[in-house]
Design a protein around this motif. Structure first.
Motif, short mmCIF file in Angstrom:
data_model
loop_
_atom_site.label_atom_id
_atom_site.label_comp_id
_atom_site.label_asym_id
_atom_site.label_seq_id
_atom_site.Cartn_x
_atom_site.Cartn_y
_atom_site.Cartn_z
N MET A 376 10.53 46.24 53.98
CA MET A 376 10.01 47.48 53.78
C MET A 376 11.08 48.81 54.15
O MET A 376 10.81 49.64 54.19
N ARG A 377 12.10 48.26 54.97
CA ARG A 377 13.21 49.24 55.40
C ARG A 377 14.40 49.43 54.33
O ARG A 377 15.51 49.51 54.68
N ASP A 378 13.99 48.85 53.37
CA ASP A 378 14.90 49.00 52.18
C ASP A 378 16.09 47.82 52.13
O ASP A 378 17.01 48.02 51.65
N VAL A 379 15.77 46.67 52.76
CA VAL A 379 16.59 45.53 52.72
C VAL A 379 16.05 44.82 51.42
O VAL A 379 15.04 44.45 51.16
N ALA A 380 16.96 44.49 50.65
CA ALA A 380 16.47 43.96 49.18
C ALA A 380 15.79 42.60 49.29
O ALA A 380 14.63 42.50 48.92
N TYR A 381 16.38 41.98 50.01
CA TYR A 381 15.86 40.44 50.22
C TYR A 381 16.49 39.77 51.21
O TYR A 381 17.53 40.09 51.86
N GLN A 382 15.71 38.83 52.15
CA GLN A 382 16.14 37.89 53.01
C GLN A 382 15.73 36.59 52.83
O GLN A 382 14.65 36.43 52.35
N SER A 383 16.42 35.61 53.50
CA SER A 383 15.81 34.42 53.37
C SER A 383 16.03 34.00 54.93
O SER A 383 16.85 34.14 55.74
N PHE A 384 14.93 33.07 55.55
CA PHE A 384 14.96 32.47 56.86
C PHE A 384 14.54 31.00 56.84
O PHE A 384 14.01 30.53 55.69
N SER A 385 14.91 30.27 57.74
CA SER A 385 14.61 28.96 57.92
C SER A 385 13.37 29.04 58.98
O SER A 385 13.42 29.75 59.74
N LEU A 386 12.51 28.09 58.54
CA LEU A 386 11.22 27.78 59.66
C LEU A 386 10.87 26.58 59.92
O LEU A 386 11.46 25.51 59.14
N PRO A 387 10.76 26.32 61.08
CA PRO A 387 10.28 24.88 61.60
C PRO A 387 9.24 24.22 60.79
O PRO A 387 8.60 25.03 59.85
N PRO A 388 9.23 23.08 61.01
CA PRO A 388 7.97 22.40 60.16
C PRO A 388 6.55 23.08 60.53
O PRO A 388 6.20 23.49 61.66
N ALA A 389 5.74 23.05 59.40
CA ALA A 389 4.47 23.45 59.63
C ALA A 389 3.54 22.71 60.63
O ALA A 389 2.69 23.09 61.33
N SER A 390 3.93 21.43 60.75
CA SER A 390 3.35 20.59 61.41
C SER A 390 4.10 19.45 62.01
O SER A 390 5.06 19.23 61.48
N SER A 391 3.80 18.70 63.17
CA SER A 391 4.72 17.54 63.48
C SER A 391 5.00 16.71 62.68
O SER A 391 4.31 16.15 62.04
#
Length: 867
Positions: A376-391
């Motif tokens: 929303m602050r004009d950064v076109a796109y980003q990508s992030f790594s996320l931990p597993p949703a469950s164990s």
């Protein structure tokens, strides 16, 4: 840095049991072997006295003090975890005086007390350091070996050197690393390669600590032996070393260690080469896996970014008239490219506009919320790594892109979530990383925060890897400390365009295991060769030593005079040459003995008679014993006295003696010119054979004595013969005996002639005459004296004068020195009334009195002379 500590009791202590039944069997077998060795070495014990009992008690009291107190911890106290189990954290301690009690006992008391004290010392130390139950047994064995080296009494320089505590300690300290690695293999878990790697990891510091404490104790013992030698010296006679007492033992002790050292060196070299080769191969494999995986990741990330951006620019999402059913649009995108698992569209207030698959209540992670704010602050796109949703689930990636209308006004954001285990673009990466499992290796992907995104163990996904690993940069680390404390080979590769890294690791034990599998055939072959070589060595040595023993026995028999047993020579090597030399010596000695016997026979024959006829026979037989067909002896006129002209001057013996009789004069003439005549071909000498056959070889010797030529002895052979120095010497000696016989015969005949003349003179004398020797025994008596003394009644000649004549006056005359007035007559009255005047004259030869001549004259005759 080393750290000094007061007591080892501050550290946790426990034993790790041997692995499985096999480990326990080997533990008890090891203990039984030590007990058996101590029983074999029981004769090296110090005789148990009050002093030795006091020394043992002192050492026993000092064992726990020295083993548990006053030590130094080596740097990096944790020397790695036990293979696979990771439970036995080993430490290396140098207990400064721990070996002193049993080292002193080894030198003063013997192997049994030393082994007992060393086992206690190792048993107290092992729970706090290596946790290895084999350590007490290793200590006991090394203490017993140390005692045997210090207390042996062999006299060679090497054994005298290793009898010193320092030399003995240095020697036995080299045994400890081998035993330590072997014992750790039996204690550690895992495959054999992992156990070996565990042993190699700890053997360096442990071996250095053990050698240090042993050498410290040996130095103290060396000083003590110089200050108090009575406690150390053994009143034992020096003995020959095993190598001195047996050639076989000497060769085995020399060759066997050399062969073993060479084979061990070859195995070590092969092992190092295979380990290096395997490290290169596995390092290349790690590099290929890591690089291949890292090169595949940018494409997957770029695909995700392109898909999310394409969706954000789709008019049905960002146009003036967006589609009323955005869920269908999202479903279309999910089915077009199977990259995302979930797509979500949010308005500027972060309210859900559409999503698939999604429910009204969906959670947003902190990273997603942060990414939405950035979009929303004009950064076109980003990508992030996320931990597993469950164990146990896989890590996730989220891509965020801002949605703007045709005028560029922000109207919302789109989130695309994907799970790495189901993303087809990451499948090659996962497969590539999982390919290391065949080497028990691990491949993983870390994001910029160090979070593990891909790992073979789902439980590790989402955890964070230590950042110090990543600080070393990309490349291969051959000796990296793994998270579990073991060693591993680690390859680090950065992902192009992202701060992500790919880690590819293989346990170091796999390198050892691969090397072990590569060299195990070589090890088996070398062990077989070692056994076969040892058997062959013993067989060859047995043959060699047996042959030498047989030759020694033959030499002993020869020295004892047994010269009749011929030696069989079966080879032409050095032993065969020695046998040939001994056989030649036997034959030579036999020839000498036979020659001596022949000469003795000749000498006896010559000495037993003074008649030439009787002396010639043994002389000629001795000459014929050389293999001659004829032996002849010729005498000259010088050998015969004037009345011996009727004696034979030519003698012959042998089958051809008469055949060569006409050659006597020629041979005699030759020997007058030269004392030795050797003709190997008499025909060339142009001897006058008088149309008679000539011998094929002959040898002649002159009979000479004190410059007088008495004749010649010559020997003829019907076969060609090459005369040796022995032949010439023997015949020369026989000729000397023949000359001596001739001289004796001449002297005898001359003496006999003189005697006959004297007897004739005495017989013609009417007055009694007695001749005595220097011992006053009667030699000659004329008939007148015999009548006077009653010679007809008993034998007179050869008897002492005092047994024949009882008149004192005559005895005085004959038996005693009269001051040189031997011509003065002595009046002798016999029992029958007759009176004689006796005079005695000495018989001297070379100024030595040889006897007397006594003349008796009737008194009446003297009176007539006076008148």
């Amino acid at each position: 840095m080393m750290k000094f500590f007061l007591s080892i009791l501050n550290y946790p202590g426990y034993y790790q049991a041997p692995q499985g039944v096999f480990g326990w069997i080997l533990w008890f077998a090891f203990a039984a072997g030590i007990i058996w060795l101590l029983y074999r070495w029981r004769n090296s014990q110090e005789q148990w006295t009050e002093r030795s009992a006091i020394l043992f008690v002192i050492c026993l009291v000092l064992v726990p003090v020295t083993a548990l107190f006053f030590g130094v911890q080596f740097p990096d106290g944790s020397m790695g975890a036990n293979a696979e189990s990771l439970s036995a954290q080993s430490r290396t301690f140098l207990m400064l005086l721990s070996a002193a009690p049993w080292v002193f006992a080894a030198g003063m008391l013997g192997p049994i007390p030393a082994a007992f004290l060393a086992a206690i010392s190792g048993g107290l130390l092992a729970p706090f350091s290596s946790h290895n139950p084999f350590v007490p047994l290793i200590y006991a064995l090394i203490a017993a070996m140390l005692s045997m080296l210090m207390r042996q009494n062999y006299r060679t320089a090497f054994f005298r050197l290793i009898a010193h505590p320092l030399a003995a300690a240095f020697l036995v300290s080299m045994v400890y690393p081998v035993l330590f690695i072997f014992s750790n293999v039996l204690v550690a878990n895992g495959v054999l390669g992992a156990r070996l790697d565990f042993g190699f990891t700890q053997v360096g510091p442990a071996g250095l600590a053990f050698a240090s404490q042993l050498l410290i104790a040996a130095a103290l013992a060396e000083i003590s032996s110089l200050i108090w030698p009575n406690f150390w010296d053994q009143d034992q006679q020096m003995q020959p070393s095993p190598g001195e007492s047996s050639l076989e033992v000497r060769l085995v002790f020399t060759l066997a260690p050399l062969v073993v050292v060479i084979m061990i060196a070859i195995l070590i070299g092969q092992w190092i080469s295979m380990v290096s080769t395997n490290q290169e191969l596995l390092g290349d494999r790690l590099g290929n896996v890591a690089q291949s995986a890292s090169n595949s990741i940018p494409l997957a990330l770029e695909t995700g970014q392109n898909l999310i951006n394409q969706l954000a620019r789709d008019p049905r999402v960002s146009g003036d008239d967006p589609s009323e059913n955005l869920s269908e649009v999202l479903t279309e995108y999910l089915s077009r490219v199977p990259f995302y698992n979930q797509l979500i569209i949010l308005d500027t207030n972060k309210n859900l506009i559409a999503g698939y698959p999604v429910s009204d209540n969906f959670p947003l992670t902190a990273s997603e919320l942060e990414g939405i704010e950035l979009a929303m602050r004009d950064v076109a796109y980003q990508s992030f790594s996320l931990p597993p949703a469950s164990s146990g689930a896989a890590a996730r990636l989220v891509f965020i892109s801002a949605v703007r209308d045709a005028q560029g006004v922000l109207i919302g954001v789109i989130l695309g979530r994907t799970s790495l285990d189901s993303n087809p673009f990451f499948t090659p990466v996962i497969q590539n990383l999982n390919s290391l499992s065949e080497f028990n290796g691990v491949g993983m992907l870390l994001d910029e925060q160090g979070m593990i995104l891909i790992h073979p163990d789902p439980k590790m996904v989402g955890s964070f890897y230590p950042q110090n690993v990543l600080a070393g940069g990309a490349g291969l680390d051959r000796n990296h400390d793994a998270l579990d404390g073991s060693r591993e080979m680690l390859f680090v590769e950065s992902v192009p365009g992202r701060a992500w890294v790919v880690l590819a690791a293989i346990p170091a034990s796999e390198v050892q295991q691969a090397a072990l599998e590569s060299v195990q055939l070589i090890v088996i072959l070398m062990l077989l060769l070692l056994v076969l070589g040892y058997i062959l060595l013993r067989v060859v040595l047995k043959v060699v030593v047996g042959s030498i023993g047989e030759l020694a026995e033959e030499a002993r028999l020869i020295s004892e005079g047994d010269l009749e047993r011929p030696m069989e020579t079966k080879s032409v090597d050095e032993i065969g040459q020695l046998a040939i030399a001994l056989e030649g010596m036997r034959l030579g000695m036999k020839s000498r003995v036979e020659e001596a016997n022949r000469l003795l026979t000749v000498s006896k024959g010559v000495a037993s008679t003074l008649e030439m006829q009787a002396a010639v026979s043994p002389i000629l037989r001795g000459a014929l014993a050389t293999g001659a067909s004829a032996a002849r002896l010729i005498l000259t006129d010088a050998a015969l006295p004037e009345f011996g002209k009727n004696m034979a001057t030519e003698y012959g013996l042998g089958p051809s003696a008469e055949k060569y009789v006409q050659m006597d004069e020629q041979i005699l003439a030759l020997t007058q010119q030269q004392p030795e005549v050797v003709l190997t071909n008499p025909a060339r000498a142009r001897l006058n054979n008088f149309d008679q056959p000539l011998p094929l070889s002959l040898i002649a010797m002159a009979l000479e004595h004190e410059g007088v030529h008495y004749g010649a002895l010559w020997v003829a052979y019907d076969q060609p013969r090459k005369f040796t120095e022995d032949d010439i010497r023997f015949l020369s000696t026989v000729a000397g005996q023949a000359a001596l016989a001739a001289v004796n015969t001449r002297l005898y005949l001359s003496a006999e002639l003189g005697r006959q003349r004297m007897e004739a003179i005495l017989a013609s004398t009417t007055e009694p005459v007695l001749v005595t020797d220097f011992q006053d025994n009667l030699l000659l008596i004329n008939p007148a004296a015999k009548d006077l003394l009653g010679g007809d009644k008993f034998q007179l000649q050869g008897r002492p004068v005092k047994e024949v004549i009882s008149e004192k006056s005559l005895l005085d005359l004959l038996l005693y020195d009269r001051g040189g007035d031997d011509q003065a007559p002595v009046e002798v009255k016999f029992k029958d009334g007759r009176v004689f005047y006796a005079t005695a004259s000495p018989v001297d030869i070379d100024q030595q009195q040889m006897g007397r001549v006594c003349l008796l004259r009737d008194v009446t005759h003297y009176k007539e002379l006076d008148a």
